[in-house]
Scaffold this motif. Structure first.
Motif, short mmCIF file in Angstrom:
data_model
loop_
_atom_site.label_atom_id
_atom_site.label_comp_id
_atom_site.label_asym_id
_atom_site.label_seq_id
_atom_site.Cartn_x
_atom_site.Cartn_y
_atom_site.Cartn_z
N LEU A 149 -1.40 -33.17 -18.31
CA LEU A 149 -0.55 -32.84 -17.17
C LEU A 149 -1.07 -31.61 -16.45
CD1 LEU A 149 2.09 -33.35 -15.56
CD2 LEU A 149 3.24 -31.84 -17.20
N TYR A 200 -1.07 -44.99 -25.45
CA TYR A 200 -0.72 -43.58 -25.60
C TYR A 200 0.79 -43.42 -25.71
CZ TYR A 200 -5.45 -42.38 -23.97
OH TYR A 200 -6.81 -42.25 -23.84
N ALA A 209 3.82 -36.26 -10.37
CA ALA A 209 2.96 -35.48 -11.25
C ALA A 209 1.51 -35.87 -11.03
CB ALA A 209 3.35 -35.72 -12.71
N TYR A 234 -2.26 -35.79 -13.25
CA TYR A 234 -2.90 -35.66 -14.56
C TYR A 234 -4.42 -35.76 -14.36
CZ TYR A 234 1.73 -37.26 -16.20
OH TYR A 234 3.08 -37.42 -16.43
N GLN A 236 -7.83 -36.97 -16.69
CA GLN A 236 -8.29 -37.59 -17.92
C GLN A 236 -9.81 -37.53 -17.98
OE1 GLN A 236 -7.65 -41.86 -18.49
NE2 GLN A 236 -7.28 -41.52 -20.68
N GLN A 262 -4.02 -45.51 -9.12
CA GLN A 262 -5.19 -46.13 -9.75
C GLN A 262 -6.27 -45.11 -10.13
OE1 GLN A 262 -4.92 -45.81 -6.54
NE2 GLN A 262 -6.96 -45.76 -5.57
N ASP A 311 -6.76 -48.45 -15.34
CA ASP A 311 -5.76 -47.43 -14.99
C ASP A 311 -4.75 -47.24 -16.10
OD1 ASP A 311 -5.34 -49.14 -11.80
OD2 ASP A 311 -7.08 -48.07 -12.62
N TYR A 358 7.97 -40.32 -11.06
CA TYR A 358 8.99 -40.53 -12.07
C TYR A 358 10.38 -40.45 -11.46
CZ TYR A 358 8.22 -35.42 -12.27
OH TYR A 358 8.04 -34.08 -11.95
N PHE A 388 3.58 -30.94 -11.93
CA PHE A 388 4.82 -31.71 -11.95
C PHE A 388 5.70 -31.24 -10.81
CE2 PHE A 388 7.59 -28.38 -13.58
CZ PHE A 388 6.70 -27.54 -14.25
N PHE A 396 -5.04 -38.85 -11.95
CA PHE A 396 -4.01 -39.84 -11.69
C PHE A 396 -2.75 -39.15 -11.18
CE2 PHE A 396 -5.87 -43.55 -13.69
CZ PHE A 396 -6.69 -43.04 -14.69
N TYR A 406 8.08 -45.92 -13.95
CA TYR A 406 7.43 -44.70 -13.49
C TYR A 406 5.92 -44.93 -13.33
CZ TYR A 406 11.81 -42.36 -14.93
OH TYR A 406 13.11 -41.98 -15.08
N GLN A 437 1.46 -39.81 -10.69
CA GLN A 437 2.54 -40.61 -11.28
C GLN A 437 3.85 -40.21 -10.63
OE1 GLN A 437 4.09 -39.41 -15.01
NE2 GLN A 437 4.95 -41.40 -15.53
N GLN A 468 -10.36 -38.99 -24.01
CA GLN A 468 -9.23 -38.09 -24.18
C GLN A 468 -7.98 -38.66 -23.52
OE1 GLN A 468 -9.29 -35.19 -26.02
NE2 GLN A 468 -11.32 -35.93 -26.57
N PRO A 469 -6.81 -38.24 -23.99
CA PRO A 469 -5.58 -38.62 -23.27
C PRO A 469 -5.48 -37.84 -21.97
CG PRO A 469 -5.06 -37.10 -25.04
CD PRO A 469 -6.52 -37.43 -25.18
N PRO A 470 -4.67 -38.30 -21.05
CA PRO A 470 -4.44 -37.53 -19.83
C PRO A 470 -3.81 -36.18 -20.16
CG PRO A 470 -3.64 -39.77 -19.59
CD PRO A 470 -3.98 -39.58 -21.04
N PHE A 510 1.90 -45.23 -12.09
CA PHE A 510 0.73 -44.38 -11.88
C PHE A 510 -0.09 -44.92 -10.72
CE2 PHE A 510 0.65 -41.67 -15.65
CZ PHE A 510 1.43 -42.37 -16.57
#
Lengths: 108, 121
Positions: A47, B95, A35, A37, A39, A101, B44, A92, A50, A88, A97, A90, A43-45, A99
């Motif tokens: 998506l 999170y 996936a 993302y 950011q 850098q 990260d 899975y 995928f 980022f 899972y 990731q 804020q949160p990442p 990520f």
């Protein structure tokens, strides 16, 4: 664990240009369980992609993902100012899972 | 609409315990894995672990196993991240995020707003 290395660390491009981000895995990411993302500060990442190439809901078709095995790419066409942020990848496929850098995308 | 809402910021001292929460709505809570991700200041994203609320099956990253506990309460659609003894190095944003699909193998499709945990003497 699978280590993901993203390149470049920073990308500085102008509006309208194309951004190419890379994510390389230390082991095979089976079934393309990868996936992407984005950011932005505070804020949160969010998506974006995928399954290596499927866009998440609401993501414009300027964003495209590709790759399999250990090499994956995110391409952003016709860059817009709102595309700034840290991207980022990731995997899975295998726990943990992990990520990458991150690649920081700046718009000039 | 899926919503993921986390508890507020915390300031703690080393050695103290802490449990932060993640309440979800808009879907069957027991059907989707929920995970926790750490982001230390300017750093990260680190995958900590996931839990399946249906049977509380939890999977941890070796980097975090033994230091945190992930749990879930089906009756109130809430997942938790618990420390029994905090360290200053636990200072970070945490999170909570729900898997995009009802499978253990999934990206995180819905994220909470993050909980800032500050551990300082």
């Amino acid at each position: 664990e699978i280590v993901l290395i993203q390149s470049p660390d920073t990308l500085s491009l102008s509006p309208g240009e194309r951004a190419t981000l890379s994510c390389r895995a230390s082991q095979d990411v089976f079934s393309s369980f990868l996936a992407w993302y984005r950011q932005t500060p505070g804020q949160p990442p969010r998506l974006l992609i995928f399954g290596a190439s499927d866009r998440a809901t609401g993501i414009p078709d300027r964003f495209s993902g590709s790759g399999s095995g250990t090499d994956f790419t995110l391409v952003i066409n016709r860059l817009e100012p709102e595309d700034v942020g840290v991207y980022f990848c990731q995997q899975y496929a295998r726990s943990p899972y992990t990520f990458g850098q991150g690649t920081k995308l700046e718009i000039k | 609409e899926v919503q993921v809402v986390q508890s507020g910021a915390e300031v703690k001292k080393p050695g103290e315990s802490l449990k932060i929460s993640c309440q979800t709505s808009g879907y069957p809570f027991t059907d989707y894995w929920i995970g926790w991700v750490r982001q230390m200041p300017g750093k990260d994203l680190e995958w900590m672990g996931i839990i399946y609320p249906g049977d509380s099956d939890a999977r941890y990253s070796p980097s975090f196993e033994g230091h945190v506990t992930i749990s879930a309460d089906k009756s109130i659609n809430t997942a938790y991240l618990h420390w029994s003894s905090l360290k200053t190095s636990d200072t970070a944003i945490y999170y909570c995020a729900r898997h995009r699909r009802n499978s253990r193998y999934s990206a995180f499709g819905n994220w909470g707003q993050g909980t800032l945990v500050t551990v300082s003497s």
